[in-house]
Design a protein around this motif. Structure first.
Motif, PDB file in Angstrom:
ATOM      1  N   SER A  91       0.842  -1.207   0.000  1.00 59.62           N
ATOM      2  CA  SER A  91       0.000   0.000   0.000  1.00 59.62           C
ATOM      3  C   SER A  91       0.871   1.249   0.000  1.00 59.62           C
ATOM      4  CB  SER A  91      -0.896   0.041   1.246  1.00 59.62           C
ATOM      5  OG  SER A  91      -1.444  -1.211   1.490  1.00 59.62           O
ATOM      6  N   PHE A  92       1.943   1.213   0.772  1.00 58.40           N
ATOM      7  CA  PHE A  92       2.845   2.357   0.845  1.00 58.40           C
ATOM      8  C   PHE A  92       3.435   2.652  -0.544  1.00 58.40           C
ATOM      9  CE2 PHE A  92       7.187   4.045   1.598  1.00 58.40           C
ATOM     10  CZ  PHE A  92       6.832   5.245   2.174  1.00 58.40           C
ATOM     11  N   PHE A  93       3.833   1.580  -1.217  1.00 61.47           N
ATOM     12  CA  PHE A  93       4.418   1.719  -2.559  1.00 61.47           C
ATOM     13  C   PHE A  93       3.397   2.373  -3.508  1.00 61.47           C
ATOM     14  CE2 PHE A  93       5.355  -0.427  -6.723  1.00 61.47           C
ATOM     15  CZ  PHE A  93       6.485   0.315  -7.001  1.00 61.47           C
ATOM     16  N   ALA A  94       2.151   1.868  -3.479  1.00 61.94           N
ATOM     17  CA  ALA A  94       1.106   2.416  -4.354  1.00 61.94           C
ATOM     18  C   ALA A  94       0.849   3.891  -4.008  1.00 61.94           C
ATOM     19  CB  ALA A  94      -0.174   1.604  -4.207  1.00 61.94           C
ATOM     20  N   TYR A  95       0.807   4.188  -2.714  1.00 60.36           N
ATOM     21  CA  TYR A  95       0.571   5.570  -2.270  1.00 60.36           C
ATOM     22  C   TYR A  95       1.668   6.507  -2.785  1.00 60.36           C
ATOM     23  CZ  TYR A  95       0.751   9.556   0.928  1.00 60.36           C
ATOM     24  OH  TYR A  95       0.838  10.826   1.446  1.00 60.36           O
ATOM     25  N   VAL A  96       2.906   6.066  -2.646  1.00 64.86           N
ATOM     26  CA  VAL A  96       4.043   6.895  -3.058  1.00 64.86           C
ATOM     27  C   VAL A  96       4.023   7.153  -4.562  1.00 64.86           C
ATOM     28  CG1 VAL A  96       6.551   6.815  -3.313  1.00 64.86           C
ATOM     29  CG2 VAL A  96       5.515   6.307  -1.109  1.00 64.86           C
ATOM     30  N   LEU A  97       3.644   6.106  -5.318  1.00 64.21           N
ATOM     31  CA  LEU A  97       3.593   6.267  -6.777  1.00 64.21           C
ATOM     32  C   LEU A  97       2.622   7.381  -7.160  1.00 64.21           C
ATOM     33  CD1 LEU A  97       3.567   2.657  -8.288  1.00 64.21           C
ATOM     34  CD2 LEU A  97       5.399   4.334  -8.313  1.00 64.21           C
ATOM     35  N   VAL A  98       1.478   7.434  -6.499  1.00 62.54           N
ATOM     36  CA  VAL A  98       0.463   8.438  -6.818  1.00 62.54           C
ATOM     37  C   VAL A  98       0.841   9.796  -6.221  1.00 62.54           C
ATOM     38  CG1 VAL A  98      -1.971   9.053  -6.561  1.00 62.54           C
ATOM     39  CG2 VAL A  98      -1.306   6.659  -6.924  1.00 62.54           C
ATOM     40  N   ARG A  99       1.215   9.774  -4.950  1.00 64.19           N
ATOM     41  CA  ARG A  99       1.472  11.011  -4.200  1.00 64.19           C
ATOM     42  C   ARG A  99       2.612  11.831  -4.810  1.00 64.19           C
ATOM     43  NH1 ARG A  99       2.691  14.915  -2.179  1.00 64.19           N
ATOM     44  NH2 ARG A  99       2.679  15.700  -0.043  1.00 64.19           N
ATOM     45  N   PHE A 100       3.645  11.153  -5.246  1.00 69.36           N
ATOM     46  CA  PHE A 100       4.823  11.878  -5.765  1.00 69.36           C
ATOM     47  C   PHE A 100       4.976  11.743  -7.275  1.00 69.36           C
ATOM     48  CE2 PHE A 100       5.830  10.738  -1.324  1.00 69.36           C
ATOM     49  CZ  PHE A 100       5.928  12.033  -0.808  1.00 69.36           C
ATOM     50  N   ARG A 101       3.817  11.603  -7.958  1.00 67.95           N
ATOM     51  CA  ARG A 101       3.903  11.415  -9.420  1.00 67.95           C
ATOM     52  C   ARG A 101       4.529  12.641 -10.081  1.00 67.95           C
ATOM     53  NH1 ARG A 101      -1.189  12.500  -7.880  1.00 67.95           N
ATOM     54  NH2 ARG A 101      -2.478  13.940  -9.091  1.00 67.95           N
ATOM     55  N   LYS A 102       5.157  12.408 -11.205  1.00 63.66           N
ATOM     56  CA  LYS A 102       5.951  13.450 -11.862  1.00 63.66           C
ATOM     57  C   LYS A 102       5.097  14.654 -12.276  1.00 63.66           C
ATOM     58  CE  LYS A 102       9.306  14.058 -15.540  1.00 63.66           C
ATOM     59  NZ  LYS A 102       9.737  13.547 -16.849  1.00 63.66           N
ATOM     60  N   LYS A 103       3.829  14.372 -12.675  1.00 69.32           N
ATOM     61  CA  LYS A 103       2.972  15.448 -13.158  1.00 69.32           C
ATOM     62  C   LYS A 103       2.841  16.574 -12.111  1.00 69.32           C
ATOM     63  CE  LYS A 103      -1.655  15.787 -14.719  1.00 69.32           C
ATOM     64  NZ  LYS A 103      -2.884  15.006 -14.686  1.00 69.32           N
ATOM     65  N   ASN A 104       2.701  16.203 -10.871  1.00 71.53           N
ATOM     66  CA  ASN A 104       2.542  17.205  -9.803  1.00 71.53           C
ATOM     67  C   ASN A 104       3.870  17.681  -9.234  1.00 71.53           C
ATOM     68  OD1 ASN A 104      -0.115  16.816 -10.172  1.00 71.53           O
ATOM     69  ND2 ASN A 104      -0.606  16.344  -8.035  1.00 71.53           N
ATOM     70  N   HIS A 105       4.931  16.957  -9.545  1.00 66.87           N
ATOM     71  CA  HIS A 105       6.243  17.310  -8.966  1.00 66.87           C
ATOM     72  C   HIS A 105       7.308  17.300 -10.061  1.00 66.87           C
ATOM     73  CE1 HIS A 105       4.641  16.712  -4.872  1.00 66.87           C
ATOM     74  NE2 HIS A 105       3.930  15.757  -5.459  1.00 66.87           N
ATOM     75  N   PRO A 106       7.259  18.271 -10.933  1.00 63.50           N
ATOM     76  CA  PRO A 106       8.238  18.268 -12.037  1.00 63.50           C
ATOM     77  C   PRO A 106       9.670  18.403 -11.538  1.00 63.50           C
ATOM     78  CG  PRO A 106       6.822  20.235 -12.108  1.00 63.50           C
ATOM     79  CD  PRO A 106       6.357  19.429 -10.951  1.00 63.50           C
ATOM     80  N   VAL A 107       9.843  18.994 -10.369  1.00 64.23           N
ATOM     81  CA  VAL A 107      11.201  19.147  -9.829  1.00 64.23           C
ATOM     82  C   VAL A 107      11.346  18.272  -8.581  1.00 64.23           C
ATOM     83  CG1 VAL A 107      12.889  20.780  -8.903  1.00 64.23           C
ATOM     84  CG2 VAL A 107      11.264  21.532 -10.657  1.00 64.23           C
ATOM     85  N   ALA A 108      12.431  17.546  -8.506  1.00 62.46           N
ATOM     86  CA  ALA A 108      12.641  16.667  -7.354  1.00 62.46           C
ATOM     87  C   ALA A 108      12.819  17.476  -6.072  1.00 62.46           C
ATOM     88  CB  ALA A 108      13.874  15.809  -7.587  1.00 62.46           C
ATOM     89  N   SER A 109      12.338  16.933  -4.965  1.00 61.22           N
ATOM     90  CA  SER A 109      12.539  17.593  -3.670  1.00 61.22           C
ATOM     91  C   SER A 109      13.856  17.120  -3.093  1.00 61.22           C
ATOM     92  CB  SER A 109      11.391  17.235  -2.725  1.00 61.22           C
ATOM     93  OG  SER A 109      11.815  17.417  -1.396  1.00 61.22           O
ATOM     94  N   TYR A 110      14.719  18.059  -2.756  1.00 60.69           N
ATOM     95  CA  TYR A 110      16.028  17.665  -2.234  1.00 60.69           C
ATOM     96  C   TYR A 110      16.037  17.506  -0.724  1.00 60.69           C
ATOM     97  CZ  TYR A 110      17.682  18.242  -6.936  1.00 60.69           C
ATOM     98  OH  TYR A 110      17.852  18.090  -8.272  1.00 60.69           O
ATOM     99  N   THR A 111      14.937  17.922  -0.066  1.00 56.97           N
ATOM    100  CA  THR A 111      14.874  17.712   1.384  1.00 56.97           C
ATOM    101  C   THR A 111      14.289  16.337   1.694  1.00 56.97           C
ATOM    102  OG1 THR A 111      12.844  18.999   1.282  1.00 56.97           O
ATOM    103  CG2 THR A 111      14.783  20.081   2.254  1.00 56.97           C
ATOM    104  N   GLY A 112      13.368  15.875   0.845  1.00 58.94           N
ATOM    105  CA  GLY A 112      12.767  14.553   1.074  1.00 58.94           C
ATOM    106  C   GLY A 112      11.803  14.554   2.238  1.00 58.94           C
TER     107      GLY A 112
END
Ligand SMILES: [Cu+2]
Length: 266
Positions: free
Chosen positions: A36-57
């Protein structure tokens, strides 16, 4: 959870199955949790909403606590459950005096069974006396302790409700002595005699009734791929009442007297 394993027919079987159940429940929780965590992360941090990577994480410590909890659960299972179970198997061996003591020697592809007879002493065996047809155990019938020894191939009879102490070894390669209903599985290693014990609690007749199958037999299977004939390395285990066992043993002794001890393959 029961019903996904063979019937239990030994005293320690239920405790072993319970440990197996708990481990499977933990694995199921971990599988569903991480999935479930894996599926959540795939949706939550999808590229469309986050074109730039977060360097703080991630800044929350939730995952650290979760992983800590998993480690604690595993430690509890290991220290609180598995080690005591194992200790019970290896530290509380029954005394030979109160047990049915048998030698079991695996070979490609059969189980040789050796009973000490009424004197309670196993006769001497010698590798030079081995004859695959007439004396697969290499038993020295000249030895006084061997005169009353009973041997069979693939036929193990044991009385119910009495501890069984088996000395297990092998003549050639590594085999594994498996009695599913007894929850016994132990490698048979050439050059080493490994003791294994259990208390059978259900006779073959009772199990046949329970299963509604008058043909049902407990089997000895080899659980280690040991060669081309591995698939046919199958023996039979009969759990008798004390009287039935004595009758069977008397028959074997009687045959021994008739045949002069050479009637190994019956
Ligand atoms: Cu084998």
């Amino acid at each position: 959870m029961t019903g996904w394993l063979p019937e239990i027919a030994s005293a320690h079987g239920a405790a072993l199955d319970r440990a197996l159940d708990i481990v499977h429940v933990l694995m199921l929780v971990l599988f569903v949790g991480w999935g479930s965590f894996f599926a959540y992360v795939l949706v939550r941090f999808r590229k469309k909403n986050h074109p730039v990577a977060s360097y703080t994480g991630v800044t929350s410590h939730t995952s650290t606590w979760l992983e800590g909890a998993v480690a604690v659960a595993e430690a509890v299972l290991l220290v609180g459950l598995s080690i005591p179970l194992w200790a019970d198997r290896v530290e509380r061996f029954p005394s030979p005096a109160e047990s049915t003591v048998v030698r079991v020697v695996g070979e490609q592809f059969a189980w040789n069974i050796h009973y000490p007879g009424p004197d309670g002493l196993f006769g001497r065996t010698d590798i030079s006396l081995i004859d695959l047809q007439s004396n697969p155990l290499g038993l020295d019938r000249e030895d006084p302790a061997a005169k009353d020894d009973v041997t069979t191939v693939n036929q193990l009879h044991l009385p119910v409700d009495k501890p069984v102490l088996i000395h297990l070894s092998s003549k050639d390669v590594i085999h594994s002595f498996a009695l599913q209903e007894m929850r016994v599985k132990q490698d048979a290693i050439p050059g080493i005699s490994t003791p294994v014990w259990f208390v059978p609690t259900v006779t073959t007749d009772e199990m046949r009734e329970r299963k509604g199958n008058p043909e049902y037999n407990y089997e000895i299977s080899c659980a280690q791929l040991c060669g081309l004939g591995h698939y046919r390395m199958r023996g039979f285990l009969t759990i008798d009442t004390a009287d039935e066992f004595q009758t069977w043993m008397d028959e074997q002794e009687a045959q021994l007297t008739e045949s002069g001890g050479d009637d190994f393959w019956q």
